[in-house]
Design a protein around this motif. Sequence first.
Motif, PDB file in Angstrom:
ATOM      1  N   LYS A  83       8.899 -36.010   8.613  1.00  0.00           N
ATOM      2  CA  LYS A  83       9.886 -35.118   8.014  1.00  0.00           C
ATOM      3  C   LYS A  83       9.925 -33.820   8.809  1.00  0.00           C
ATOM      4  O   LYS A  83       8.880 -33.286   9.194  1.00  0.00           O
ATOM      5  N   ALA A  84      11.128 -33.353   9.079  1.00  0.00           N
ATOM      6  CA  ALA A  84      11.308 -32.179   9.922  1.00  0.00           C
ATOM      7  C   ALA A  84      10.541 -30.977   9.370  1.00  0.00           C
ATOM      8  O   ALA A  84      10.526 -30.733   8.160  1.00  0.00           O
ATOM      9  N   GLY A  85       9.875 -30.265  10.261  1.00  0.00           N
ATOM     10  CA  GLY A  85       9.168 -29.060   9.884  1.00  0.00           C
ATOM     11  C   GLY A  85       7.778 -29.266   9.344  1.00  0.00           C
ATOM     12  O   GLY A  85       7.099 -28.296   8.986  1.00  0.00           O
ATOM     13  N   THR A  86       7.283 -30.506   9.299  1.00  0.00           N
ATOM     14  CA  THR A  86       5.942 -30.779   8.768  1.00  0.00           C
ATOM     15  C   THR A  86       4.885 -30.820   9.867  1.00  0.00           C
ATOM     16  O   THR A  86       3.718 -31.068   9.582  1.00  0.00           O
ATOM     17  N   ASN A  87       5.306 -30.617  11.114  1.00  0.00           N
ATOM     18  CA  ASN A  87       4.372 -30.628  12.244  1.00  0.00           C
ATOM     19  C   ASN A  87       3.605 -31.954  12.338  1.00  0.00           C
ATOM     20  O   ASN A  87       2.440 -31.968  12.717  1.00  0.00           O
ATOM     21  N   PHE A  88       4.260 -33.033  11.945  1.00  0.00           N
ATOM     22  CA  PHE A  88       3.681 -34.381  12.014  1.00  0.00           C
ATOM     23  C   PHE A  88       2.337 -34.471  11.262  1.00  0.00           C
ATOM     24  O   PHE A  88       1.403 -35.129  11.704  1.00  0.00           O
ATOM     25  N   ALA A  89       2.288 -33.816  10.111  1.00  0.00           N
ATOM     26  CA  ALA A  89       1.071 -33.868   9.302  1.00  0.00           C
ATOM     27  C   ALA A  89       0.819 -35.282   8.786  1.00  0.00           C
ATOM     28  O   ALA A  89      -0.332 -35.699   8.623  1.00  0.00           O
ATOM     29  N   ALA A  90       1.888 -36.026   8.526  1.00  0.00           N
ATOM     30  CA  ALA A  90       1.748 -37.410   8.049  1.00  0.00           C
ATOM     31  C   ALA A  90       2.792 -38.269   8.759  1.00  0.00           C
ATOM     32  O   ALA A  90       3.781 -38.694   8.162  1.00  0.00           O
ATOM     33  N   PRO A  91       2.569 -38.548  10.039  1.00  0.00           N
ATOM     34  CA  PRO A  91       3.572 -39.295  10.812  1.00  0.00           C
ATOM     35  C   PRO A  91       3.643 -40.769  10.414  1.00  0.00           C
ATOM     36  O   PRO A  91       2.666 -41.345   9.933  1.00  0.00           O
ATOM     37  N   THR A  92       4.809 -41.347  10.637  1.00  0.00           N
ATOM     38  CA  THR A  92       5.008 -42.774  10.439  1.00  0.00           C
ATOM     39  C   THR A  92       5.204 -43.431  11.798  1.00  0.00           C
ATOM     40  O   THR A  92       6.040 -42.993  12.590  1.00  0.00           O
ATOM     41  N   ALA A  93       4.416 -44.468  12.082  1.00  0.00           N
ATOM     42  CA  ALA A  93       4.543 -45.191  13.351  1.00  0.00           C
ATOM     43  C   ALA A  93       5.710 -46.167  13.252  1.00  0.00           C
ATOM     44  O   ALA A  93       5.735 -47.022  12.367  1.00  0.00           O
ATOM     45  N   VAL A  94       6.675 -46.021  14.146  1.00  0.00           N
ATOM     46  CA  VAL A  94       7.845 -46.900  14.141  1.00  0.00           C
ATOM     47  C   VAL A  94       7.524 -48.202  14.863  1.00  0.00           C
ATOM     48  O   VAL A  94       7.726 -49.300  14.340  1.00  0.00           O
ATOM     49  N   THR A  95       7.000 -48.096  16.080  1.00  0.00           N
ATOM     50  CA  THR A  95       6.628 -49.263  16.875  1.00  0.00           C
ATOM     51  C   THR A  95       5.801 -48.820  18.066  1.00  0.00           C
ATOM     52  O   THR A  95       5.766 -47.628  18.397  1.00  0.00           O
ATOM     53  N   THR A  96       5.111 -49.763  18.712  1.00  0.00           N
ATOM     54  CA  THR A  96       4.290 -49.477  19.892  1.00  0.00           C
ATOM     55  C   THR A  96       4.720 -50.386  21.041  1.00  0.00           C
ATOM     56  O   THR A  96       5.014 -51.567  20.833  1.00  0.00           O
ATOM     57  N   THR A  97       4.738 -49.831  22.261  1.00  0.00           N
ATOM     58  CA  THR A  97       5.140 -50.587  23.438  1.00  0.00           C
ATOM     59  C   THR A  97       4.408 -50.050  24.660  1.00  0.00           C
ATOM     60  O   THR A  97       3.863 -48.939  24.627  1.00  0.00           O
ATOM     61  N   THR A  98       4.399 -50.819  25.736  1.00  0.00           N
ATOM     62  CA  THR A  98       3.822 -50.356  27.005  1.00  0.00           C
ATOM     63  C   THR A  98       4.916 -49.918  27.970  1.00  0.00           C
ATOM     64  O   THR A  98       4.618 -49.446  29.063  1.00  0.00           O
ATOM     65  N   ALA A  99       6.176 -50.085  27.560  1.00  0.00           N
ATOM     66  CA  ALA A  99       7.297 -49.633  28.392  1.00  0.00           C
ATOM     67  C   ALA A  99       7.529 -48.152  28.166  1.00  0.00           C
ATOM     68  O   ALA A  99       6.802 -47.506  27.401  1.00  0.00           O
ATOM     69  N   ARG A 100       8.518 -47.581  28.824  1.00  0.00           N
ATOM     70  CA  ARG A 100       8.830 -46.165  28.601  1.00  0.00           C
ATOM     71  C   ARG A 100      10.185 -45.999  27.905  1.00  0.00           C
ATOM     72  O   ARG A 100      10.813 -44.958  27.974  1.00  0.00           O
ATOM     73  N   PHE A 101      10.605 -47.050  27.236  1.00  0.00           N
ATOM     74  CA  PHE A 101      11.804 -46.973  26.396  1.00  0.00           C
ATOM     75  C   PHE A 101      11.723 -48.082  25.353  1.00  0.00           C
ATOM     76  O   PHE A 101      11.021 -49.077  25.532  1.00  0.00           O
ATOM     77  N   LYS A 102      12.442 -47.902  24.253  1.00  0.00           N
ATOM     78  CA  LYS A 102      12.458 -48.911  23.205  1.00  0.00           C
ATOM     79  C   LYS A 102      13.775 -48.823  22.442  1.00  0.00           C
ATOM     80  O   LYS A 102      14.127 -47.775  21.906  1.00  0.00           O
ATOM     81  N   ALA A 103      14.509 -49.927  22.413  1.00  0.00           N
ATOM     82  CA  ALA A 103      15.744 -49.996  21.641  1.00  0.00           C
ATOM     83  C   ALA A 103      15.394 -50.336  20.202  1.00  0.00           C
ATOM     84  O   ALA A 103      14.752 -51.354  19.933  1.00  0.00           O
ATOM     85  N   LEU A 104      15.790 -49.479  19.275  1.00  0.00           N
ATOM     86  CA  LEU A 104      15.497 -49.691  17.856  1.00  0.00           C
ATOM     87  C   LEU A 104      16.736 -50.213  17.152  1.00  0.00           C
ATOM     88  O   LEU A 104      17.814 -49.623  17.253  1.00  0.00           O
ATOM     89  N   THR A 105      16.570 -51.305  16.423  1.00  0.00           N
ATOM     90  CA  THR A 105      17.690 -51.811  15.641  1.00  0.00           C
ATOM     91  C   THR A 105      17.875 -50.949  14.394  1.00  0.00           C
ATOM     92  O   THR A 105      16.987 -50.168  14.008  1.00  0.00           O
ATOM     93  N   VAL A 106      19.014 -51.112  13.763  1.00  0.00           N
ATOM     94  CA  VAL A 106      19.286 -50.393  12.526  1.00  0.00           C
ATOM     95  C   VAL A 106      18.226 -50.735  11.483  1.00  0.00           C
ATOM     96  O   VAL A 106      17.714 -49.858  10.785  1.00  0.00           O
ATOM     97  N   ALA A 107      17.852 -52.011  11.401  1.00  0.00           N
ATOM     98  CA  ALA A 107      16.844 -52.436  10.413  1.00  0.00           C
ATOM     99  C   ALA A 107      15.485 -51.813  10.693  1.00  0.00           C
ATOM    100  O   ALA A 107      14.783 -51.388   9.767  1.00  0.00           O
ATOM    101  N   GLU A 108      15.091 -51.749  11.966  1.00  0.00           N
ATOM    102  CA  GLU A 108      13.784 -51.177  12.325  1.00  0.00           C
ATOM    103  C   GLU A 108      13.720 -49.691  11.990  1.00  0.00           C
ATOM    104  O   GLU A 108      12.736 -49.216  11.417  1.00  0.00           O
TER     105      GLU A 108
END
Length: 271
Positions: A83-108
């Motif tokens: 959430k904006a302004g929380t300084n990532f106090a409780a971050p949510t991990a979206v996904t992990t990759t070894t590339a330097r880009f990731k296409a996120l679907t609407v569902a993801e």
Amino acid sequence: MKNIYKILIAFIGVLAVSCNADDVENRPVIQPVTAPVLLSPQNDFNIVLTKDKEKEIATTVIWDDAKYDGTQTVVNYTIEIAKAGTNFAAPTAVTTTTARFKALTVAELNSALVNGGFIEKEENSVDIRIKATVGIGAESQYSNSHTFKATPYHTPLATSHWLVGAATPGGWTWDGDAETEFPLVVGKTDVYQVTIVLKSGEAFREFLGNNFTSNGNWDASRNYTYYSGLGFTIDSELVNAGDGDSNFKYTGPTGPRVLKIDNGAKTITLE
């Protein structure tokens, strides 16, 4: 001879421990050098997510690589949101990759937002960053962050039923979010309840499923005579519509009502 074997085994064991200790002590330390740099999405990114487009690409997250000193190893990148302004106090991990880009679907993206506690069907300000990690014990590196806006859609429960009809806000259609979710009461297995604005003099029907297309799920449904035939006590403001499909007809005043179907007690009530 047996004693010689025992001494030899003990010697090999000591040698193995010694070698392992040396390996640990001599293992090169991996040190962080340059943190990843988040390039996209930028602060001007704004998206309204919808269920009917869940397989489409919502955005492509792009960043510059992180750099580490030491033996070359794979760098893992985790996309984090908060959430904006929380300084990532409780971050949510979206996904992990070894590339330097990731296409996120609407569902993801929608799933990450909902799991992160963002408000459904409302515009949210979302901070996003990249976390870089390598090996075991190496210090994580974090990128710069951007803030974008996103409106997640509601993710219905698999156990929910659905209300469709002219008496409901969405009318006789399954388009978009027109249909009304009719969820199980928390902790119950046979009681459904929802607060809904019902239109006086109009009809509706209960459906058991939803395929989330404009065709909905017209086949599996329950009408007035289904429940009356099972001996349910039905609220006096709900009658048989007599429209050929025996739908429910709401006869009370137009306005918000709490509709409850208790399959255990065999009652349908309006409050």
